[in-house]
Design a protein around this motif. Structure first.
Motif, PDB file in Angstrom:
ATOM      1  N   LEU A 140       0.863  -1.183   0.000  1.00 35.99           N
ATOM      2  CA  LEU A 140       0.000   0.000   0.000  1.00 35.99           C
ATOM      3  C   LEU A 140       0.902   1.237   0.000  1.00 35.99           C
ATOM      4  CD1 LEU A 140      -2.608  -0.922   2.795  1.00 35.99           C
ATOM      5  CD2 LEU A 140      -2.355  -1.874   0.516  1.00 35.99           C
ATOM      6  N   VAL A 141       0.631   2.166  -0.900  1.00 33.01           N
ATOM      7  CA  VAL A 141       1.480   3.359  -1.005  1.00 33.01           C
ATOM      8  C   VAL A 141       0.630   4.621  -1.108  1.00 33.01           C
ATOM      9  CG1 VAL A 141       3.424   2.215  -2.143  1.00 33.01           C
ATOM     10  CG2 VAL A 141       1.561   3.113  -3.521  1.00 33.01           C
ATOM     11  N   PRO A 142       1.170   5.750  -0.645  1.00 29.63           N
ATOM     12  CA  PRO A 142       0.455   7.005  -0.881  1.00 29.63           C
ATOM     13  C   PRO A 142       0.450   7.281  -2.382  1.00 29.63           C
ATOM     14  CG  PRO A 142       2.236   7.274   0.729  1.00 29.63           C
ATOM     15  CD  PRO A 142       2.425   5.948   0.072  1.00 29.63           C
ATOM     16  N   ALA A 143      -0.684   7.662  -2.916  1.00 27.46           N
ATOM     17  CA  ALA A 143      -0.826   7.827  -4.370  1.00 27.46           C
ATOM     18  C   ALA A 143       0.121   8.868  -4.946  1.00 27.46           C
ATOM     19  CB  ALA A 143      -2.272   8.190  -4.693  1.00 27.46           C
ATOM     20  N   GLN A 144       0.537   9.859  -4.124  1.00 25.89           N
ATOM     21  CA  GLN A 144       1.338  10.966  -4.670  1.00 25.89           C
ATOM     22  C   GLN A 144       2.853  10.736  -4.589  1.00 25.89           C
ATOM     23  OE1 GLN A 144      -0.289  10.935  -1.885  1.00 25.89           O
ATOM     24  NE2 GLN A 144       0.692  12.078  -0.247  1.00 25.89           N
ATOM     25  N   ASN A 145       3.315   9.548  -4.173  1.00 27.24           N
ATOM     26  CA  ASN A 145       4.767   9.329  -4.023  1.00 27.24           C
ATOM     27  C   ASN A 145       5.509   9.233  -5.363  1.00 27.24           C
ATOM     28  OD1 ASN A 145       5.370   7.573  -0.898  1.00 27.24           O
ATOM     29  ND2 ASN A 145       5.390   9.701  -1.402  1.00 27.24           N
ATOM     30  N   SER A 146       6.850   9.260  -5.274  1.00 24.30           N
ATOM     31  CA  SER A 146       7.706   9.254  -6.466  1.00 24.30           C
ATOM     32  C   SER A 146       7.326   8.144  -7.444  1.00 24.30           C
ATOM     33  CB  SER A 146       9.163   9.029  -6.075  1.00 24.30           C
ATOM     34  OG  SER A 146       9.588   9.999  -5.187  1.00 24.30           O
ATOM     35  N   PRO A 147       7.067   8.491  -8.693  1.00 24.71           N
ATOM     36  CA  PRO A 147       6.734   7.460  -9.687  1.00 24.71           C
ATOM     37  C   PRO A 147       7.832   6.400  -9.808  1.00 24.71           C
ATOM     38  CG  PRO A 147       6.342   9.655 -10.570  1.00 24.71           C
ATOM     39  CD  PRO A 147       7.021   9.840  -9.253  1.00 24.71           C
ATOM     40  N   GLY A 148       9.090   6.802  -9.621  1.00 25.24           N
ATOM     41  CA  GLY A 148      10.200   5.855  -9.737  1.00 25.24           C
ATOM     42  C   GLY A 148      10.077   4.709  -8.752  1.00 25.24           C
ATOM     43  N   LYS A 149       9.689   5.041  -7.538  1.00 23.09           N
ATOM     44  CA  LYS A 149       9.564   4.002  -6.517  1.00 23.09           C
ATOM     45  C   LYS A 149       8.367   3.098  -6.793  1.00 23.09           C
ATOM     46  CE  LYS A 149      11.827   6.610  -2.925  1.00 23.09           C
ATOM     47  NZ  LYS A 149      11.625   7.514  -1.816  1.00 23.09           N
ATOM     48  N   LEU A 150       7.258   3.689  -7.217  1.00 21.73           N
ATOM     49  CA  LEU A 150       6.081   2.875  -7.495  1.00 21.73           C
ATOM     50  C   LEU A 150       6.374   1.911  -8.642  1.00 21.73           C
ATOM     51  CD1 LEU A 150       3.135   5.424  -7.135  1.00 21.73           C
ATOM     52  CD2 LEU A 150       4.403   4.194  -5.392  1.00 21.73           C
ATOM     53  N   ALA A 151       7.070   2.389  -9.670  1.00 20.91           N
ATOM     54  CA  ALA A 151       7.409   1.532 -10.809  1.00 20.91           C
ATOM     55  C   ALA A 151       8.310   0.393 -10.357  1.00 20.91           C
ATOM     56  CB  ALA A 151       8.113   2.360 -11.888  1.00 20.91           C
ATOM     57  N   ALA A 361      14.364   9.080  -7.817  1.00 20.92           N
ATOM     58  CA  ALA A 361      13.692  10.381  -7.751  1.00 20.92           C
ATOM     59  C   ALA A 361      14.345  11.383  -8.702  1.00 20.92           C
ATOM     60  CB  ALA A 361      13.742  10.900  -6.314  1.00 20.92           C
ATOM     61  N   ASN A 362      14.616  10.920  -9.937  1.00 22.43           N
ATOM     62  CA  ASN A 362      15.332  11.773 -10.901  1.00 22.43           C
ATOM     63  C   ASN A 362      14.693  13.145 -11.107  1.00 22.43           C
ATOM     64  OD1 ASN A 362      17.568  10.200 -11.690  1.00 22.43           O
ATOM     65  ND2 ASN A 362      16.214   8.848 -12.830  1.00 22.43           N
ATOM     66  N   LYS A 363      13.382  13.148 -11.313  1.00 21.27           N
ATOM     67  CA  LYS A 363      12.714  14.416 -11.641  1.00 21.27           C
ATOM     68  C   LYS A 363      12.785  15.392 -10.465  1.00 21.27           C
ATOM     69  CE  LYS A 363       8.869  16.768 -13.593  1.00 21.27           C
ATOM     70  NZ  LYS A 363       9.133  17.844 -12.676  1.00 21.27           N
ATOM     71  N   GLN A 364      12.517  14.868  -9.275  1.00 20.45           N
ATOM     72  CA  GLN A 364      12.551  15.714  -8.077  1.00 20.45           C
ATOM     73  C   GLN A 364      13.959  16.296  -7.880  1.00 20.45           C
ATOM     74  OE1 GLN A 364      11.668  13.618  -4.448  1.00 20.45           O
ATOM     75  NE2 GLN A 364      11.219  15.495  -3.308  1.00 20.45           N
ATOM     76  N   ILE A 365      14.964  15.471  -8.102  1.00 19.19           N
ATOM     77  CA  ILE A 365      16.349  15.942  -7.932  1.00 19.19           C
ATOM     78  C   ILE A 365      16.689  17.006  -8.975  1.00 19.19           C
ATOM     79  CG2 ILE A 365      18.779  15.244  -8.061  1.00 19.19           C
ATOM     80  CD1 ILE A 365      17.869  12.545  -6.879  1.00 19.19           C
ATOM     81  N   ALA A 366      16.244  16.777 -10.197  1.00 18.53           N
ATOM     82  CA  ALA A 366      16.495  17.774 -11.254  1.00 18.53           C
ATOM     83  C   ALA A 366      15.875  19.115 -10.870  1.00 18.53           C
ATOM     84  CB  ALA A 366      15.922  17.278 -12.580  1.00 18.53           C
ATOM     85  N   ASP A 367      14.652  19.075 -10.338  1.00 22.67           N
ATOM     86  CA  ASP A 367      13.978  20.319  -9.926  1.00 22.67           C
ATOM     87  C   ASP A 367      14.704  20.978  -8.756  1.00 22.67           C
ATOM     88  OD1 ASP A 367      12.102  19.856 -11.844  1.00 22.67           O
ATOM     89  OD2 ASP A 367      10.581  19.052 -10.472  1.00 22.67           O
ATOM     90  N   MET A 368      15.163  20.178  -7.812  1.00 26.43           N
ATOM     91  CA  MET A 368      15.769  20.740  -6.597  1.00 26.43           C
ATOM     92  C   MET A 368      17.172  21.273  -6.817  1.00 26.43           C
ATOM     93  SD  MET A 368      14.479  17.937  -3.793  1.00 26.43           S
ATOM     94  CE  MET A 368      15.401  18.589  -2.400  1.00 26.43           C
TER      95      MET A 368
END
Ligand SMILES: [Zn+2]
Length: 380
Positions: A140-151, A361-368
């Protein structure tokens, strides 16, 4: 043997209970003394410390190519530190330590279907080792978490159930499901901290059988604190170390549950001290299950819990990735805490644990970290 922290009832290791029949939290019995002679030197990874784990014969230990993760010298905040690259485990986070041991124990106990709730890394680790064990796994995961982890979780073959709402809503859904399915909880199950304890033994062995002076870890539930405390207690009882390393549990300013025992956390305009939102999603935890046990362990080690802001986490993340260490935002939290701790520079080795890979978390890191793009004119 496990013991209930509420009613004191003991349970044998052949019973796959994740909590006591009274609803209380089960704790593993204190660790046996551990010494250099206890190390299984033929094992290349954390199974080297099998003597400190629940009994598992070599063929019962699940293996996905675990290694002793590197301990690398680096400069942070003007400090010479040792970075423990625990993101270099099979599913790319330190959670493999707990998951490998828990799934090995559950397989031995005959459990064939499990579920866990996770904000990401614990779910990926559970899914990886459930796949290795041939155990049917639902996360069970929060729906808004990193897509990378869900995949990653679903790629291992686990069933992914996305729950809308906060991390607390996911935990609530897990409790309901626990009535009908086995809850292999990385938070509740008493075996998990024993697996995480291998991190402490590993650092001790890598330092030439010495404890560091301080260890920095990110903390939500505080499982790294419990694991490290367990390892150093075993080494102390085994006569291997004189002083416990000071453990610093670094928390997000948005979720300061442990830090409240050590410092006054700045209030928000509405009088609350939680923000409920952070770039460090892996430690977004309002009420740690073993809060008092974690706080006691920190005090006993002469360490403490400290909070850092998202700005400090972003700065630490940028420093780490610009130095070549590709960690996820939660993995940079411990490094952010080093700047706040005001350590004595001559005290001895300081270890900063980097817990999860940035590849999740590639996208998040790119943004940060706002990488500098290359303009056409610079190519020519
Ligand atoms: Zn009980």
């Amino acid at each position: 043997m496990t013991c209930c922290s509420s009613c004191g009832r003991s349970t044998g290791m052949d019973d796959p209970a994740w909590r006591c029949t009274c609803g209380g939290v089960l704790e593993l019995e204190p660790p046996p003394p551990f010494s250099r002679d206890s190390i299984v030197t033929s094992e290349p990874g954390f199974w080297r410390y099998a003597a400190a784990l629940p009994p598992l014969a070599p063929r019962e230990r699940l293996r996905l190519g675990e290694v002793v993760t590197p301990l690398v010298e680096a400069q942070l905040h003007g400090f010479s530190v040792l970075l423990k690259l625990d993101y270099m485990l099979p599913s790319a986070s330190y959670k493999d330590r707990g998951a490998a041991v828990l799934m090995s124990v559950l397989r031995k106990q005959g459990v064939t279907r499990v579920f866990d709730d996770s904000s990401g890394n614990a779910g990926a680790a559970a899914a990886a080792y459930a796949a290795a064990a041939g155990i049917d796994c639902t996360i069970l995961v929060p729906a808004q978490n990193s897509p990378g982890k869900l995949a990653q979780i679903s790629a291992y073959g686990a069933h992914l159930v996305a729950i809308e709402g906060s991390r607390a809503a996911v935990a609530e859904a897990a409790m309901k499901r626990a009535n009908t399915s086995f809850y292999a909880s990385h938070v509740w199950h008493p075996v998990y901290p024993a697996g995480v304890a291998t991190l402490g033994f590993e650092i001790w062995e890598q330092l030439g059988y010495r404890a560091p002076s301080a260890i920095f870890v990110p903390a939500g539930q505080g499982s790294l604190v419990l694991g490290l405390a367990r390892a150093y207690e075993a080494l102390s009882r085994g006569g291997q170390i004189d002083t416990l390393p000071a453990i610093f549990a670094v928390q997000s300013r948005a979720f300061p549950a442990l830090a409240r025992s050590f410092e006054v956390v700045e209030k928000n305009a509405d009088g609350t001290d939680e923000l409920f939102e952070t770039v460090a999603e892996g430690i977004a935890c309002r009420e740690p299950l073993r809060e008092h046990v974690v706080v006691d362990a920190l005090r006993k080690s002469s360490g403490r819990a400290i909070v850092v802001s998202d700005r400090e986490i972003t700065d630490a993340l940028t420093t780490l990735v610009r130095s070549g260490f590709y960690v996820e935002p939660t993995g940079a939290v411990a490094a952010a805490g080093l700047g706040r701790a005001r350590l004595n520079k001559s005290a001895g080795p300081v270890v900063v644990v980097l817990t999860g890979s940035g590849l999740k978390a590639n996208k998040q890191i790119a943004d940060m970290t706002k990488p500098h793009g290359i303009r056409d004119s610079e190519w020519l």
